[in-house]
Design a protein around this motif. Structure first.
Motif, short mmCIF file in Angstrom:
data_model
loop_
_atom_site.label_atom_id
_atom_site.label_comp_id
_atom_site.label_asym_id
_atom_site.label_seq_id
_atom_site.Cartn_x
_atom_site.Cartn_y
_atom_site.Cartn_z
N UNK A 173 -4.46 -3.63 2.12
CA UNK A 173 -5.34 -2.91 1.24
C UNK A 173 -6.48 -4.02 0.38
N UNK A 174 -7.58 -3.50 0.21
CA UNK A 174 -8.67 -4.39 -0.05
C UNK A 174 -8.58 -4.72 -1.46
N UNK A 175 -7.94 -4.01 -2.46
CA UNK A 175 -7.92 -4.19 -3.88
C UNK A 175 -8.69 -3.33 -4.24
N UNK A 176 -9.66 -2.56 -3.59
CA UNK A 176 -10.54 -1.42 -4.20
C UNK A 176 -10.29 -0.26 -3.96
N UNK A 177 -10.69 0.60 -4.95
CA UNK A 177 -10.00 2.09 -4.77
C UNK A 177 -8.83 2.34 -5.27
N UNK A 178 -8.07 3.36 -4.96
CA UNK A 178 -7.05 3.69 -5.49
C UNK A 178 -5.77 3.01 -4.84
N UNK A 179 -4.82 2.61 -5.54
CA UNK A 179 -3.79 1.85 -5.29
C UNK A 179 -2.87 2.38 -4.12
N UNK A 180 -2.48 1.98 -3.10
CA UNK A 180 -1.51 2.53 -2.48
C UNK A 180 -0.02 3.02 -2.92
N UNK A 181 0.31 3.99 -2.59
CA UNK A 181 1.71 4.59 -3.25
C UNK A 181 2.57 3.45 -3.35
N UNK A 182 2.95 2.65 -2.45
CA UNK A 182 3.80 1.57 -2.22
C UNK A 182 3.60 0.61 -3.41
#
Length: 144
Positions: free
Chosen positions: A113-122
């Motif tokens: 994940x890049x740290x941008x946008x919505x956080x991944x669920x885990x």
């Protein structure tokens, strides 16, 4: 009022015959004639542009058909000419993709994940359970 708003209002008035009639009744006749001539000239210029665009599209489509016939005539398919694994995208990204900053495991598969946008669920679940986002950093030893 911005130009965009002004143009929207002009479009609204000109696309409604009742609005045009009201405008015509409230406007000096000589001014209406002058406006008619100018609008007519602009419409003719736009018509010429539209005809050129249509002719260019038709020419391009005809050329595409000729090339496809040539390819098929030589016993190839367009896909064969492109080669294996070649991905030609019709849209090109103008900005490079941001590098991955975080790494996590989801369904036994490591993802980033890049740290941008919505956080991944885990990651979101781990954070709500009290874990730190720093635990997911890919390069924990480097200063971010």
């Amino acid at each position: 009022m911005s130009d965009k708003d002004s143009y929207g209002e002009i479009r609204r008035v000109l696309s409604n015959i009742r609005s045009i009639r009201v405008f015509a009744r409230e406007t000096d006749f000589e001014l209406l004639k002058e406006m008619h001539e100018k609008l007519g000239a602009a419409i003719e210029e736009r018509r010429a542009d539209a005809e050129k665009e249509a002719a260019a599209r038709a020419e391009r489509d005809e050329k595409r058909k000729e090339l496809l016939q040539l390819i098929e005539g030589e016993g190839f398919t367009a896909e064969e000419l492109l080669g294996d694994g070649v991905n030609i995208s019709k849209t090109r990204s103008k900005t490079p993709k941001a590098p991955a900053k975080y790494e996590f495991v989801e369904n036994g598969e490591t993802k980033t994940w890049t740290g941008k946008g919505r956080k991944p669920k885990p990651i979101a679940e781990a954070l709500s359970a009290g874990r730190s986002l720093d635990e997911f950093l890919i390069n924990k030893g480097e200063i971010q």
